[in-house]
Design a protein around this motif. Structure first.
Motif, PDB file in Angstrom:
ATOM      1  N   GLY A 170       0.815  -1.213   0.000  1.00 15.30           N
ATOM      2  CA  GLY A 170       0.000   0.000   0.000  1.00 15.30           C
ATOM      3  C   GLY A 170       0.844   1.257   0.000  1.00 15.30           C
ATOM      4  N   ARG A 171       2.015   1.191  -0.644  1.00 17.40           N
ATOM      5  CA  ARG A 171       3.001   2.269  -0.613  1.00 17.40           C
ATOM      6  C   ARG A 171       2.971   3.055  -1.916  1.00 17.40           C
ATOM      7  N   ILE A 172       2.482   4.285  -1.851  1.00 24.82           N
ATOM      8  CA  ILE A 172       2.470   5.152  -3.022  1.00 24.82           C
ATOM      9  C   ILE A 172       3.880   5.708  -3.203  1.00 24.82           C
ATOM     10  N   PRO A 173       4.497   5.508  -4.369  1.00 24.95           N
ATOM     11  CA  PRO A 173       5.879   5.983  -4.541  1.00 24.95           C
ATOM     12  C   PRO A 173       5.968   7.500  -4.544  1.00 24.95           C
ATOM     13  N   ASP A 174       7.157   8.012  -4.209  1.00 26.85           N
ATOM     14  CA  ASP A 174       7.388   9.446  -4.315  1.00 26.85           C
ATOM     15  C   ASP A 174       7.605   9.798  -5.787  1.00 26.85           C
ATOM     16  N   PRO A 175       7.483  11.081  -6.154  1.00 19.28           N
ATOM     17  CA  PRO A 175       7.583  11.445  -7.578  1.00 19.28           C
ATOM     18  C   PRO A 175       8.888  11.028  -8.237  1.00 19.28           C
ATOM     19  N   ASP A 176      10.038  11.208  -7.566  1.00 21.14           N
ATOM     20  CA  ASP A 176      11.308  10.861  -8.184  1.00 21.14           C
ATOM     21  C   ASP A 176      11.388   9.362  -8.471  1.00 21.14           C
ATOM     22  N   SER A 177      10.972   8.547  -7.512  1.00 18.08           N
ATOM     23  CA  SER A 177      11.014   7.100  -7.688  1.00 18.08           C
ATOM     24  C   SER A 177      10.056   6.666  -8.792  1.00 18.08           C
ATOM     25  N   TYR A 178       8.876   7.261  -8.808  1.00 14.49           N
ATOM     26  CA  TYR A 178       7.892   6.901  -9.829  1.00 14.49           C
ATOM     27  C   TYR A 178       8.405   7.240 -11.225  1.00 14.49           C
ATOM     28  N   ILE A 179       8.929   8.450 -11.388  1.00 10.29           N
ATOM     29  CA  ILE A 179       9.422   8.876 -12.691  1.00 10.29           C
ATOM     30  C   ILE A 179      10.576   7.994 -13.145  1.00 10.29           C
ATOM     31  N   GLU A 180      11.443   7.580 -12.207  1.00 14.55           N
ATOM     32  CA  GLU A 180      12.563   6.702 -12.532  1.00 14.55           C
ATOM     33  C   GLU A 180      12.085   5.372 -13.106  1.00 14.55           C
ATOM     34  N   HIS A 181      10.961   4.861 -12.586  1.00 15.30           N
ATOM     35  CA  HIS A 181      10.479   3.536 -12.983  1.00 15.30           C
ATOM     36  C   HIS A 181       9.432   3.557 -14.104  1.00 15.30           C
ATOM     37  N   LYS A 182       8.821   4.706 -14.352  1.00 12.27           N
ATOM     38  CA  LYS A 182       7.607   4.721 -15.162  1.00 12.27           C
ATOM     39  C   LYS A 182       7.819   4.247 -16.593  1.00 12.27           C
ATOM     40  N   LEU A 183       8.954   4.591 -17.208  1.00 10.36           N
ATOM     41  CA  LEU A 183       9.148   4.167 -18.594  1.00 10.36           C
ATOM     42  C   LEU A 183       9.079   2.652 -18.712  1.00 10.36           C
ATOM     43  N   HIS A 243      -0.333   3.800  -9.291  1.00  6.83           N
ATOM     44  CA  HIS A 243       0.852   4.023 -10.108  1.00  6.83           C
ATOM     45  C   HIS A 243       0.470   4.913 -11.288  1.00  6.83           C
ATOM     46  N   ASN A 244       0.346   6.180 -10.996  1.00  5.53           N
ATOM     47  CA  ASN A 244      -0.106   7.201 -11.947  1.00  5.53           C
ATOM     48  C   ASN A 244       0.494   8.520 -11.467  1.00  5.53           C
ATOM     49  N   LEU A 245       1.131   9.274 -12.353  1.00  4.86           N
ATOM     50  CA  LEU A 245       1.841  10.472 -11.922  1.00  4.86           C
ATOM     51  C   LEU A 245       0.905  11.507 -11.304  1.00  4.86           C
ATOM     52  N   VAL A 246      -0.320  11.598 -11.796  1.00  7.03           N
ATOM     53  CA  VAL A 246      -1.276  12.531 -11.186  1.00  7.03           C
ATOM     54  C   VAL A 246      -1.497  12.153  -9.717  1.00  7.03           C
ATOM     55  N   ILE A 247      -1.736  10.885  -9.462  1.00  5.59           N
ATOM     56  CA  ILE A 247      -1.994  10.420  -8.095  1.00  5.59           C
ATOM     57  C   ILE A 247      -0.742  10.563  -7.235  1.00  5.59           C
ATOM     58  N   VAL A 248       0.418  10.299  -7.818  1.00  8.96           N
ATOM     59  CA  VAL A 248       1.681  10.444  -7.086  1.00  8.96           C
ATOM     60  C   VAL A 248       1.891  11.899  -6.662  1.00  8.96           C
ATOM     61  N   PHE A 249       1.678  12.854  -7.587  1.00  7.77           N
ATOM     62  CA  PHE A 249       1.793  14.272  -7.233  1.00  7.77           C
ATOM     63  C   PHE A 249       0.745  14.668  -6.199  1.00  7.77           C
ATOM     64  N   TRP A 250      -0.466  14.217  -6.390  1.00 10.06           N
ATOM     65  CA  TRP A 250      -1.567  14.510  -5.467  1.00 10.06           C
ATOM     66  C   TRP A 250      -1.211  14.072  -4.047  1.00 10.06           C
TER      67      TRP A 250
END
Length: 341
Positions: A170-183, A243-250
């Motif tokens: 249930g761990r929402i990633p931080d923006p940097d980690s998410y962006i690193e993995h998203k591609l 796992h969505n950048l909008v939700i991660v920023f939110w």
């Protein structure tokens, strides 16, 4: 993650991606092929699943992404993207997505397939589908291209472990980690490899490794994944996926959901600006590297392929039923039994 009040509508802007819409004339041929392929391999079974598959229109997707591809390459790309989305649903909506052990088994079995190992008796549709794509791709590509593609694909499988671990905790990633993995979550690197297959040109290593070309690929990839996260936001909120950048920023910034939406839309514009600057810088890099006219022309066709990808993905995302008719957890066929010997 914050709760969304019942009945609240979330306005989703349409990103401005300033490249022309294009469509491969062999879309219908690819559509007939890929539905037959998926049914033959039992990736889809029954009228309901077939109707959903047709509505999600992966042949339309690749016809937009690879408008110059030949029929065999377009059909192969359609099968690969169909396979990607079935695989993605396994991780998001079926047992594998909430079981790290099963996810690890899946990644290990996929690696074995990519390395050319024979399928085990327990192999089912998803493993047979990957093996079929492997064999056909190796007929069309050089050994160097195949090794790069297989490495990129394996990176995506490994990144899925991170995604499953987040979901389990249930761990929402931080923006940097998410962006690193998203591609890798979105299978962008192997999908961009197909641009070279479609254009019948492999970018020379010295060009591939130069900073402007690396930046072009990187920025184009993030335009695509930001577009995906905008258009797919309602689907993922309905599914409980984060796992969505909008939700991660939110979650990370404490802003409102509309503000997070606008922030992602702004990121698309910023990355497009960097892409266009890198495209100009590439001409200087050609001169510095002594790239001849043939290799310049082929490389620029592949840069055009990245532009087709950015605009084509947006056009497909607005057309497909994948985001308009979200499927919830437990509503997809699970292939986890083929992961147990």
């Amino acid at each position: 993650m914050h709760e969304i009040p019942a009945g609240v509508s979330i306005p989703i802007p349409t990103p401005h991606i300033p490249f022309p819409s294009r469509l491969n004339p062999f879309e219908t041929v690819a559509a007939e092929h890929t539905i037959g392929w998926a049914r033959r391999l039992r990736l889809i079974e029954g009228e309901s699943a077939t109707s959903r598959f047709a509505g999600e229109s992966y042949s339309r997707l690749v016809a937009r992404l690879y408008p110059e591809a030949s029929v065999p390459v377009l059909a192969l790309a359609a099968d690969l993207n169909s396979w990607f989305h079935v695989y993605d649903d396994q991780f998001e909506l079926a047992e594998v997505g909430s079981d790290p052990h099963l996810a690890r088994r899946m990644a290990d079995k996929f690696r074995a397939v990519l390395q050319g190992e024979p399928l085990e008796r327990s192999a089912g549709p998803i493993l047979h589908g990957l093996a079929d794509i492997r064999d056909r791709m190796r007929l069309h590509a050089s050994p160097t291209w195949w090794e790069r593609f297989a490495t990129h694909l394996q990176d995506c499988f490994e990144t899925a472990q991170w995604e499953v671990d987040n979901r389990t905790r249930g761990r929402i990633p931080d923006p940097d980690s998410y962006i690193e993995h998203k591609l890798n979550i979105a299978y962008v690197p192997p999908s961009f490899d197909l641009v070279e297959l479609a254009e019948q040109f492999e970018v020379p290593d010295e060009v591939r490794s130069c900073e402007p070309y690396r930046q072009l690929v990187h920025e184009a990839g993030h335009v695509v994944v930001c577009t995906n996260d905008l258009i797919g936001l309602r689907r993922e909120l309905a599914q409980g996926e984060f796992h969505n950048l909008v939700i991660v920023f939110w979650n990370a910034l404490g802003c409102s959901l509309p503000e997070a939406v606008e922030l992602v839309n702004e990121k698309i514009s910023e990355r497009l600006g960097v892409f266009m600057a890198a495209k100009q810088d590439l001409q200087t890099a050609f001169d510095e590297l002594g790239v001849d006219e043939h290799r310049r022309e082929g490389t620029m066709r592949c840069v055009g392929g990245l532009e087709n990808w950015m605009r084509g993905y947006l056009d497909w995302a607005l057309e497909t039923r994948r985001f308009a008719d979200p499927i919830l957890r437990g509503e997809v066929t699970s292939f986890h039994r083929e992961l147990v010997d």
